[in-house]
Design a protein around this motif. Structure first.
Motif, PDB file in Angstrom:
ATOM      1  N   GLU A 140      57.931  58.748   8.186  1.00 26.58           N
ATOM      2  CA  GLU A 140      57.654  60.183   8.301  1.00 26.58           C
ATOM      3  C   GLU A 140      58.885  61.005   7.936  1.00 26.58           C
ATOM      4  O   GLU A 140      58.777  62.045   7.281  1.00 26.58           O
ATOM      5  CB  GLU A 140      57.180  60.521   9.712  1.00 26.58           C
ATOM      6  CG  GLU A 140      55.793  60.005  10.016  1.00 26.58           C
ATOM      7  CD  GLU A 140      55.400  60.205  11.477  1.00 26.58           C
ATOM      8  OE1 GLU A 140      56.169  60.833  12.245  1.00 26.58           O
ATOM      9  OE2 GLU A 140      54.321  59.715  11.846  1.00 26.58           O
TER      10      GLU A 140
ATOM     11  N   TYR B  88      59.094  63.699   4.924  1.00 24.84           N
ATOM     12  CA  TYR B  88      59.533  65.073   5.202  1.00 24.84           C
ATOM     13  C   TYR B  88      60.676  65.448   4.268  1.00 24.84           C
ATOM     14  O   TYR B  88      60.674  66.520   3.668  1.00 24.84           O
ATOM     15  CB  TYR B  88      59.967  65.222   6.656  1.00 24.84           C
ATOM     16  CG  TYR B  88      60.598  66.565   6.940  1.00 24.84           C
ATOM     17  CD1 TYR B  88      59.816  67.710   7.035  1.00 24.84           C
ATOM     18  CD2 TYR B  88      61.981  66.691   7.089  1.00 24.84           C
ATOM     19  CE1 TYR B  88      60.393  68.946   7.279  1.00 24.84           C
ATOM     20  CE2 TYR B  88      62.557  67.913   7.323  1.00 24.84           C
ATOM     21  CZ  TYR B  88      61.770  69.044   7.421  1.00 24.84           C
ATOM     22  OH  TYR B  88      62.344  70.269   7.647  1.00 24.84           O
TER      23      TYR B  88
ATOM     24  N   VAL C  68      55.550  66.207   3.568  1.00 23.38           N
ATOM     25  CA  VAL C  68      54.977  66.479   4.887  1.00 23.38           C
ATOM     26  C   VAL C  68      55.576  67.785   5.395  1.00 23.38           C
ATOM     27  O   VAL C  68      56.776  68.010   5.274  1.00 23.38           O
ATOM     28  CB  VAL C  68      55.324  65.345   5.888  1.00 23.38           C
ATOM     29  CG1 VAL C  68      54.855  65.701   7.285  1.00 23.38           C
ATOM     30  CG2 VAL C  68      54.736  64.039   5.443  1.00 23.38           C
TER      31      VAL C  68
END
Length: 102
Positions: free
Chosen positions: A13, A17, A22
């Motif tokens: 994640e 990002y 994201v």
């Protein structure tokens, strides 16, 4: 989920990002600067909460002589003491929870 899987998911994640794939929630926090206080300011704060120099000093974790020196202008509070003075000035009722009436 195993610890390994959880860490791997978090890292994946973070990479997404970083690559802009994201959208993450962003909260901007601004901390008020720590103010400076004159001897008169300190005396006014202490009197506003209705405490003697001894009890006020004890509630701040400093000596009575320190509070005397602040109020007379011989010394000035630093760092954490300045933040505590700011909090007590802005929220005088908070000091009551640290006072035990015998």
């Amino acid at each position: 989920m195993s610890v390994y899987s959880s860490i791997k998911q978090g890292l994946d994640e973070a990479v997404k990002y970083q690559d802009g794939k994201v959208n993450a929630r962003k909260i901007r926090i601004v901390v008020k600067p720590v103010e400076t206080f004159s001897g008169e300011d300190i005396k006014r704060i202490r009197q506003n909460v209705g405490l003697s120099q001894v009890v006020f000093a004890s509630s701040l974790g400093v000596s009575k002589k320190t509070v005397e020196a602040w109020e007379c202008g011989r010394n000035t509070p630093e760092g954490p003491s300045r933040r505590l003075l700011q909090l007590i000035r802005d929220y005088p009722e908070m000091i009551d929870q640290y006072l035990v009436k015998a």
